[in-house]
Design a protein around this motif. Structure first.
Motif, PDB file in Angstrom:
ATOM      1  N   GLN A 155       9.813  -4.035   7.785  1.00 41.18           N
ATOM      2  CA  GLN A 155      10.203  -3.132   6.708  1.00 41.18           C
ATOM      3  C   GLN A 155       9.071  -2.199   6.287  1.00 41.18           C
ATOM      4  N   ARG A 156       7.866  -2.450   6.792  1.00 43.63           N
ATOM      5  CA  ARG A 156       6.713  -1.687   6.322  1.00 43.63           C
ATOM      6  C   ARG A 156       6.845  -0.219   6.675  1.00 43.63           C
ATOM      7  N   VAL A 157       6.407   0.615   5.750  1.00 43.37           N
ATOM      8  CA  VAL A 157       6.457   2.060   5.949  1.00 43.37           C
ATOM      9  C   VAL A 157       5.151   2.497   6.587  1.00 43.37           C
ATOM     10  N   ASN A 158       5.241   3.098   7.765  1.00 43.11           N
ATOM     11  CA  ASN A 158       4.050   3.631   8.414  1.00 43.11           C
ATOM     12  C   ASN A 158       3.753   5.027   7.895  1.00 43.11           C
ATOM     13  N   SER A 159       2.503   5.391   7.885  1.00 40.72           N
ATOM     14  CA  SER A 159       2.117   6.714   7.398  1.00 40.72           C
ATOM     15  C   SER A 159       2.744   7.811   8.240  1.00 40.72           C
ATOM     16  N   GLN A 160       2.960   7.525   9.532  1.00 45.07           N
ATOM     17  CA  GLN A 160       3.495   8.558  10.410  1.00 45.07           C
ATOM     18  C   GLN A 160       4.990   8.762  10.226  1.00 45.07           C
ATOM     19  N   GLN A 161       5.682   7.878   9.468  1.00 49.02           N
ATOM     20  CA  GLN A 161       7.145   7.938   9.398  1.00 49.02           C
ATOM     21  C   GLN A 161       7.637   8.006   7.960  1.00 49.02           C
TER      22      GLN A 161
ATOM     23  N   SER B 164       0.833  -1.201   0.000  1.00 47.46           N
ATOM     24  CA  SER B 164       0.000   0.000   0.000  1.00 47.46           C
ATOM     25  C   SER B 164       0.866   1.249   0.000  1.00 47.46           C
ATOM     26  N   LEU B 165       1.944   1.246   0.774  1.00 46.61           N
ATOM     27  CA  LEU B 165       2.925   2.330   0.793  1.00 46.61           C
ATOM     28  C   LEU B 165       4.320   1.718   0.818  1.00 46.61           C
ATOM     29  N   VAL B 166       5.266   2.396   0.199  1.00 50.86           N
ATOM     30  CA  VAL B 166       6.661   1.956   0.260  1.00 50.86           C
ATOM     31  C   VAL B 166       7.516   3.129   0.686  1.00 50.86           C
ATOM     32  N   GLU B 167       8.722   2.841   1.020  1.00 50.32           N
ATOM     33  CA  GLU B 167       9.629   3.897   1.463  1.00 50.32           C
ATOM     34  C   GLU B 167       9.826   4.912   0.344  1.00 50.32           C
ATOM     35  N   GLY B 168       9.695   6.163   0.699  1.00 48.90           N
ATOM     36  CA  GLY B 168       9.788   7.228  -0.288  1.00 48.90           C
ATOM     37  C   GLY B 168       8.483   7.971  -0.453  1.00 48.90           C
ATOM     38  N   CYS B 169       7.389   7.427   0.099  1.00 49.10           N
ATOM     39  CA  CYS B 169       6.091   8.095   0.000  1.00 49.10           C
ATOM     40  C   CYS B 169       5.950   9.129   1.109  1.00 49.10           C
ATOM     41  N   VAL B 170       5.099  10.106   0.868  1.00 49.36           N
ATOM     42  CA  VAL B 170       4.836  11.155   1.849  1.00 49.36           C
ATOM     43  C   VAL B 170       3.347  11.181   2.139  1.00 49.36           C
TER      44      VAL B 170
ATOM     45  N   SER C 230       9.784  10.883   1.831  1.00 50.94           N
ATOM     46  CA  SER C 230       9.876  11.561   0.546  1.00 50.94           C
ATOM     47  C   SER C 230       8.577  11.449  -0.222  1.00 50.94           C
ATOM     48  N   THR C 231       8.547  11.873  -1.501  1.00 49.12           N
ATOM     49  CA  THR C 231       7.284  12.072  -2.219  1.00 49.12           C
ATOM     50  C   THR C 231       7.067  11.041  -3.293  1.00 49.12           C
ATOM     51  N   SER C 232       6.061  10.222  -3.123  1.00 44.62           N
ATOM     52  CA  SER C 232       5.569   9.346  -4.185  1.00 44.62           C
ATOM     53  C   SER C 232       4.457   8.506  -3.611  1.00 44.62           C
ATOM     54  N   TYR C 233       3.310   8.543  -4.233  1.00 47.03           N
ATOM     55  CA  TYR C 233       2.193   7.712  -3.794  1.00 47.03           C
ATOM     56  C   TYR C 233       2.067   6.461  -4.637  1.00 47.03           C
ATOM     57  N   THR C 234       3.000   6.292  -5.598  1.00 48.50           N
ATOM     58  CA  THR C 234       2.912   5.117  -6.458  1.00 48.50           C
ATOM     59  C   THR C 234       3.392   3.899  -5.703  1.00 48.50           C
TER      60      THR C 234
END
Length: 614
Positions: free
Chosen positions: A394-400, A29-35, A403-407
């Motif tokens: 390894q999961r990226v939490n929304s609070q942490q 759903s989210l990966v590292e680099g998303c904001v 960077s920018t990318s929602y892909t």
């Protein structure tokens, strides 16, 4: 004609393989680099409507009316007496992750599920997979009011308000109908409508919005309200977390009970949320929250809805928008083994019922609910799989997010690992190998146990054979005694047979005599029949003669009656002449009386005779 809903139930291992493959192909759903651009601090308003009027109405109803309400709408009436812990809700919002539609507490995810909310509300007269779909051109609000409340168009038009760009009606306008409508069923329906508008979907305080009326109208068609309630709960949590402020407009009472239910036990017994004979909301209101409790094992559902149609998770439609959630993310809530869930595209799925193209998304979601997939829940000693453990760390939490990318990208396509990472991976491989060896040892141990059981069964078999031989010897002795008894019975049978043969010959002799008697009686029977026939003919002749005599007699009687009547008429004339003669005798002078006196005397005598016949 409404399409049927296809339900597919799959094994836990099959779903696990599918989920792992899907997650690797479609990404997270989210990966590292998303904001996510979430605020650091969140202030949520959990203000609720004043429900004293509803509580008073509920307390005034007797058990019969309450029974009618519960049969139609489940246990939603208990929500009006649930006290909302505002601090608890505000704290929970801070742990909400909009990207995964779940609460994240350290390394554990939790979220309300359809099964849990359905168990809390206990609404039975609905179809589990029938989702509420907003009509593109619904009936006007005024017509809905007139039909629901039995009021005039003028009254409805006067009550409709516009508050914060939302068309609604004040609760005060419906209060009187809920309290004193002459139709009990109308009162029950309006009371349920008030609960849905003031408690479950309290978007505008003190008012019931038009969307609630549209939704309530569809409940009679078997729509499952839990799906809509859950959708608006998720959407409101998302909004509060992303904006950092605002009012929570989901059902705070239900969310409050849900989170406490995961730590609640009733008098040291498991919390039977999924037992059909247990009413969790009613029990919650009767018990005080224990001061020191730990999470208790509960009775769990056997299956879990995990996807709909072509979606990799469960899409939901609310009153004002759509959202999705991944039940596979929170299998640990049901004490089932947690494996890697499919979450690709979940963060980008939420939308509002506004703008162009949203109706197509609504239709797509409605279509996906025509095929719903369930997974069998399974209990394992190892509560987490290795794939999930690695993914969760390894999961990226929304609070942490940095960077920018929602892909959504593939988290398994990583760069060249460092030496430390390689060592960690080597350790993981060794760990997997040891786990396999342990599994092999466990399998061998299992086989040894089976062999021991087989040997024990063989020993028992030998013992049983010895017992069988002893029993067989006893049976032989019994058989010998039975043979002697049988020979004695045979002798008795032969004697009885001989006696029976003698009786048979006597019976044949009796039959012969009866046959001879029948032959002798047959001609006499014929003579008797002839005599009876002749007698019947004579009786018929006598009947005809009597009938003729009766006719002649009736004719003579009629003639006699006619003569009598004629005689009476003549007598009456003679009497009349006698009376006239008496009068005439008085009219003649004495000199003439002597000449006619004899004639008049004769007339009088005839008159006296005639009087006897009158």
């Amino acid at each position: 004609m409404e399409e049927s809903i296809t339900q597919i139930t799959e094994k836990n291992a099959v779903v696990r393989d599918w989920s792992l493959k899907t997650q690797r192909e479609k990404g997270d759903s989210l990966v590292e680099g998303c904001v996510a651009n979430l605020p650091e601090h969140t202030t949520v308003n959990v203000r609720q409507n004043n429900l004293e009027d509803l509580v008073r109405v509920w307390n005034q109803w007797d058990s019969d009316i309450r029974g009618i309400f519960t049969e139609r709408y489940g246990d939603i009436a208990h929500l009006i007496t649930v006290r909302v812990d505002e601090q608890l809700i505000q704290a929970m919002v801070r742990f909400w992750d909009p990207a995964y539609q779940c609460f994240t507490f350290n390394q554990e995810d939790m979220t309300p599920t359809i099964e849990e909310y359905a168990a809390l509300l206990r609404i039975d007269n609905v179809q589990f997979g029938k989702i509420y779909v907003k009509e593109p051109k619904p009936m006007t609000f005024k017509k809905k009011l007139v039909r629901l409340i039995d009021m005039t168009d003028a009254w409805a038009e006067k009550q409709i308000k516009k508050k914060n760009e939302t068309i609604c009606i004040p609760w005060s306008s419906l209060r009187e109908s809920v309290l004193s409508h002459p139709d009990i069923l109308k009162r029950v329906n309006l009371f349920a409508l008030a609960i849905y508008g003031l408690v479950i979907f309290p978007r505008v305080l003190g008012h019931l919005e038009v969307a609630v009326f549209d939704f309530f109208e569809r409940l009679k068609q078997g729509v499952n309200p839990v799906l809509t309630i859950l959708a608006e709960t998720f959407r409101s949590l998302n909004t509060c977390q992303r904006v950092g402020k605002g009012r929570f407009i989901g059902c705070a009472q239900l969310l409050n009970v849900w989170i406490l239910s995961h730590f609640w036990k009733v008098e040291r017994t498991p919390f039977h949320m999924f037992s059909k004979t247990f009413a969790p909301l009613e029990a919650y209101l009767k018990k005080e929250w224990p001061k020191e409790v730990t999470k208790q094992h509960r009775i769990h559902p056997s299956v879990l809805l995990y996807k709909c149609g072509s979606q990799d998770w469960v899409p939901l439609l609310g009153l004002w928008g759509g959202v999705g959630y991944a039940p596979l993310l929170v299998q640990r809530q049901f004490s089932s083994r947690q494996f890697l869930p499919a979450t690709g595209g979940l963060a980008q799925f939420e939308f509002a019922f506004a703008g162009e193209g949203y109706m197509k998304r609504v239709r797509d979601i409605a279509k996906s609910w025509k095929e719903i997939h369930f997974m069998e829940l399974a209990l394992y000693a190892d509560n987490l799989t290795q794939d999930y453990d690695i993914w969760r760390k390894q999961r990226v939490n929304s609070q942490q997010i940095s960077s920018t990318s929602y892909t959504a990208q593939n988290p398994f396509l990583e760069e060249m690992p460092s030496e430390l990472e390689m060592a960690r991976q080597e350790f993981e491989r060794e760990k997997v190998k040891m786990s396999r060896d342990l599994s092999t040892l466990q399998e061998e141990n299992y086989q040894l146990k089976i062999e021991v059981q087989v040997e024990r069964s063989r020993t028992k078999k030998v013992q049983r054979e010895a017992e069988i031989k002893g029993k067989a010897k006893k049976e032989e002795e019994k058989a010998a005694r039975a043979a002697i008894e049988l020979r004695r019975k045979n002798a008795e049978y032969e004697m009885v047979t001989a006696e029976f043969a003698n009786s048979q010959s006597e019976h044949q002799e009796l039959k012969r005599r009866v046959r001879d008697l029948k032959n002798m009686l047959q001609p006499r029977q014929q003579q008797l029949d002839n005599l009876l026939k002749a007698l019947e003919e004579k009786n018929d002749q006598y009947d005809r003669d009597i009938h003729a005599y009766e006719g002649t007699l009736q004719e003579k009687e009629m003639q006699l009656n006619f003569l009598i009547n004629e005689i009476r008429k003549a007598a009456m004339q003679v009497v009349q002449l006698s009376d006239e003669a008496e009068v005439l005798s008085c009219q003649f002078p004495p000199s003439q009386r002597s000449s006619i006196s004899e004639f008049l005397e004769q007339v009088k005598k005839q008159g006296n005779v005639a009087r006897k016949f009158v």
